[in-house]
Scaffold this active site. Structure first.
Site, PDB file in Angstrom:
ATOM      1  CB  SER A   1      45.261  -8.252 -14.569  1.00 50.87           C
ATOM      2  OG  SER A   1      45.847  -7.042 -14.164  1.00 50.87           O
TER       3      SER A   1
ATOM      4  CE  LYS B   1      47.992  -7.356 -10.557  1.00 47.16           C
ATOM      5  NZ  LYS B   1      47.205  -8.004 -11.622  1.00 47.16           N
TER       6      LYS B   1
ATOM      7  CB  VAL C   1      62.512  -4.852  -2.262  1.00 45.10           C
ATOM      8  CG1 VAL C   1      61.148  -4.223  -2.405  1.00 45.10           C
ATOM      9  CG2 VAL C   1      63.102  -5.141  -3.638  1.00 45.10           C
ATOM     10  N   GLY C   2      65.905  -4.149  -1.488  1.00 43.69           N
ATOM     11  CA  GLY C   2      67.167  -4.746  -1.068  1.00 43.69           C
ATOM     12  C   GLY C   2      67.899  -5.540  -2.121  1.00 43.69           C
TER      13      GLY C   2
END
EC number: 3.4.21.53
Length: 805
Positions: free
Chosen positions: A682, A725, A365-366
């Site tokens: 979760s 998500k 993602v950098g």
């Protein structure tokens, strides 16, 4: 077990293997009595090793329960009253009904079944390896056993070969007993290979140590002789020691380095020691290396830093698409640093305590490139330290000078390499630091990353305090799996995954031009039609970042270069129709069947170190006795979540139907991809939905995903990683996502593209989850559910914060 009773011969430091003849010297009364009893009978006796060879008068408790049935080949009584016997091991036995009649030990035996699970195609290879490793062992021991090796080559039974080799090895008694107890010949051979390899490695290490000691002694004698000879020649010629020039150069460099007063004093002290030594001595080299590191360290070399916020914003926008929240936070950080610099806090007697940034996000993602952009924006030097797998504290703090080959820590090394004391240093993969008996590198980093302490960081090699407060440290990690004290010293900035449209823009603006440049392609030679990038993202990558996307586009470029070089085409146009010719069959299939309603099948959402993931949950119910089985390598928290969900569903069904008998059903809950560990609370509402669907035989919508922790009263609690998500749900082409109502505040951070693609429904209770989860065809079932409500408890209970799945 046979009824025949055999005399027992306890063995000290000896294990007799089957098919092996062993000489024994016996002197204990009970042992001699056992030999006499055997000779008066069938000449067979039980050869049993003692648990502790040091015990002179063993009891039955001192004997192993495993031994060999042996046959006396020859026996002779010696003049001193002892007996020499030659015994042959016949086969392995397990002792039963042990007895001690004070005269001797005796027992019945149960033959141990010799098994062989060796695959036929592996047999010859195992035999060859065993004999080869044994021959190597004998050579290392300087033992000649050509006849024994020839005998082994004539045996085709792996078990017999293993026993013969084990009998001639100097293993510990425990290892030999362990080999004797192994009934499977294949397992015995595998264990023996490991032991042989360990012995070979130990012998090689011993040889290296002996050779090194020998060489060191020879080298020291040679150096002493040459040094004395050089001194004599110099004395006769009256010439100045050539090393004097080097010492003068070092002295000049020390004064030029602008060291702190105490450091310069120490350096000159070490230089005086060097003057008294021979230039050829090993200690002189140690001191010389130490002084060179002190000289190379940039004590007073500070590269002018700029804090032009407009230029910084331009560089960040140039190098990174999207990530607006992250860019804004970085610009805020630079603004604070600019203000600290303008007020010149250090000269005022205080130390600027700017926070240490920790960039957390999935791979690709950098994070690393953001660190480079920050360095360019501030005009500082840049370097990175890879912390993944680092397990030695000395890598951070440096080695003590007394160790051979000692070096400063990685931070000091980087500063010496860059030549300035205010660079940007990226601490990469800080969540993957290890620790062992060498120390804990994470603990050493506590001082490095604490702005209140790092101005007096002590490197063990330099043996002096150094100021790291000018260094801009940026850490990166995939998860928050970082020690609490270390995490407390950093400000976390999250980099979530990219949306599909963001990936397309990144590919167009950065990846495709970069691949054209790397593969020497003109824009007219390599073109990608609209829609292709979307297909590559959906069918070949499915990741949070763009690392795999760049690999696939690189593959397109390389295949295009090959076609151009072969002269088949003058330009390449990649279209959706010919994409398969370049990248092969799609790795991920967009199957509409996956979106069909199914009984007992629910899609949950997980948050992992590589971003958001779809979590498939499958449940089946069948006739049984009320038992619950769960599989899929689940962690403790997830197992507790399953039990909570089951209690909620049982209460629900009892309230819905008084005649429902849960104890007439067994339930199996499974999470596919069983090799991947899963944990977290979760998935609670997804578990409950799957259980209810399996028990009621009602189908659940296939285009729906859900996330949320469930309490025993059916309340839905907040979760973490909502953005990741939802991105996973969008990648999976789902239509609806159920989220906890308490997470509504987090929707402000969700891109509009994602919110437009998904129907995001907040829920606060399991009732609402069931209302949305079951398909419309089962409206009567849903109506019955709506008429009922779970029983409530008046007591107020404090709930723990939700974790993440």
């Amino acid at each position: 077990m046979t009824d025949k009773i055999y005399p027992i011969l306890p063995l000290r430091d000896v294990v007799v293997f089957p098919h092996v003849i062993v000489p024994l010297f016996i002197g204990r009364e009970k042992s001699i009595a056992a030999l006499d009893a055997a000779m008066n009978g069938s000449q067979e006796l039980l050869l049993v090793p003692q648990r502790d060879p040091a015990v002179v008068e063993p009891t039955l408790a001192d004997l192993h329960e495993i031994g060999s049935l042996g046959r006396i080949v020859q026996m002779a009584k010696l003049s001193d009253g002892t007996v020499k016997a030659l015994v042959e091991g016949l086969y392995r036995v397990h002792l039963e009904a042990l007895n001690d009649d004070e005269k001797m030990f005796s027992a019945k035996k149960r033959n141990m079944l010799e098994k062989n699970s060796t695959k036929s195609e592996e047999h010859d290879s195992i035999v060859e390896i065993l004999i080869e490793e044994f021959a190597k062992y004998l050579r290392n021991q300087e033992r000649s056993a050509d006849e024994l090796l020839e005998t082994l080559r004539g045996i085709n039974d792996i078990g017999r070969i293993s026993d013969t080799i084990a009998a001639h090895m100097d293993f510990r008694i425990e290892e030999r007993v362990h080999l004797l107890a192994m009934e499977d010949a294949y397992e015995r051979s595998q264990r023996l290979m490991i032991l042989l390899a360990q012995e070979s490695e130990k012998n090689e290490l011993n040889k290296k140590i002996k050779n090194r000691v020998k060489q060191q002694m020879e080298r020291n004698q040679r150096e002493y002789y040459l040094n004395e000879k050089i001194k004599a020649i110099q004395k006769e010629l009256g010439e100045m020691d050539e090393a004097q020039n080097d010492i003068e150069l070092l002295e000049a460099q020390i004064k030029k380095a602008k060291m702190p007063v105490d450091v310069e004093k120490k350096a000159l002290s070490e230089l005086n020691k060097l003057k008294q030594m021979s230039a050829m001595s090993s200690e002189a080299n140690v001191i010389r290396n130490y002084l060179e590191w002190l000289i190379d360290y940039p004590w007073a070399i500070e590269k002018p830093a700029r804090y032009d916020l407009e230029e910084a914003a331009r560089i960040l926008d140039r190098d990174h698409y999207g990530l607006e929240d992250v860019k804004e936070r970085i610009l805020e950080y630079l603004a604070v640093q600019k203000r600290i610099n303008e007020h010149n806090q250090k000269e005022a007697g205080t130390i600027g305590k700017g926070p240490i940034i920790c960039l957390i996000g999935p791979p690709g993602v950098g994070k690393t490139s953001l660190g480079k952009s920050i360095a360019e924006a501030t005009g500082r030097d840049f370097d990175r330290i890879a912390l993944g797998g680092l397990h030695d504290e000395a890598e951070i703090r440096g080695h003590r000078r007394t160790y051979i080959g000692a070096l400063p820590g990685k931070i000091v090394q980087k500063l010496c390499k860059l030549g300035s004391n205010n660079p940007v240093i990226l601490l990469d993969e800080i969540d993957k630091i290890g620790h062992d008996h060498h120390g804990d590198p994470a603990a050493a980093l506590l001082e490095v990353l604490d702005p209140a302490q790092n101005h007096t960081f002590n490197d063990h090699y330099l043996e002096t305090d150094i100021d790291l407060s000018n260094v801009l440290f940026i850490a990166t990690a995939n998860t928050l799996n970082i020690s609490e004290p270390l995490l407390d010293r950093m400000e976390v900035i999250r980099l979530p995954g990219y949306t599909t449209q963001e990936k397309i823009q990144i590919a167009k603006r950065y990846i495709v031009p970069r691949q054209r440049k790397e593969n020497v392609l003109k824009a007219s030679e390599f073109k990608i039609k609209n829609g292709v990038l979307n297909d590559v993202i959906e069918d070949y990558t499915r990741e949070a970042g763009v690392r795999n996307l760049e690999r696939e586009i690189g593959k397109l470029a390389r295949k295009s270069v090959r076609r151009l070089q072969e002269g088949k085409q003058k330009s390449i146009l990649i279209t959706p129709n010919n994409l398969k010719d370049f990248l092969g069959v799609a790795k991920y299939h967009r199957n509409d069947e996956d979106l069909q309603a199914k009984i007992g099948s629910v899609t949950g959402l997980a948050w992992t170190s590589v971003g958001g993931e779809l979590l498939q949950i499958e449940g089946v119910a069948f006739s049984g006795k009320g038992r619950l089985t769960h599989t899929g390598q689940l962690g403790d928290v997830m197992q507790e979540s399953i039990r909570t969900a089951l209690s909620v569903v049982r209460s629900y069904l009892d309230d819905l139907d008084d005649n429902f008998r849960f104890d007439e059903y067994d339930i199996h809950l499974h999470l596919p991809e069983g090799a991947t560990p899963k944990d977290g609370p979760s998935a609670g509402i997804a578990m409950a939905t799957a259980l209810l669907s399996a028990l009621s035989k009602q189908a659940v919508r296939g285009d729906l995903a859900m996330t949320g922790e469930i309490t025993l009263h059916g309340k839905v609690l907040a979760i973490g990683g909502l953005k990741e998500k939802l991105l996973a749900a969008q990648r999976g082409r789902l239509k609806m996502v159920l989220i906890p109502e308490d997470n509504l505040k987090d929707l402000d951070e969700i891109p509009e593209e994602v919110k437009a693609a998904l129907e995001i429904v907040p829920v606060s209770h399991i009732h609402e989850v069931f209302d949305h989860a079951f398909v419309a065809d089962h409206a009567p079932f849903k109506a019955r559910i709506e008429q009922k409500s779970l029983p409530t408890v008046s007591a107020v209970m404090h709930e723990t914060p939700a974790g993440r799945c």
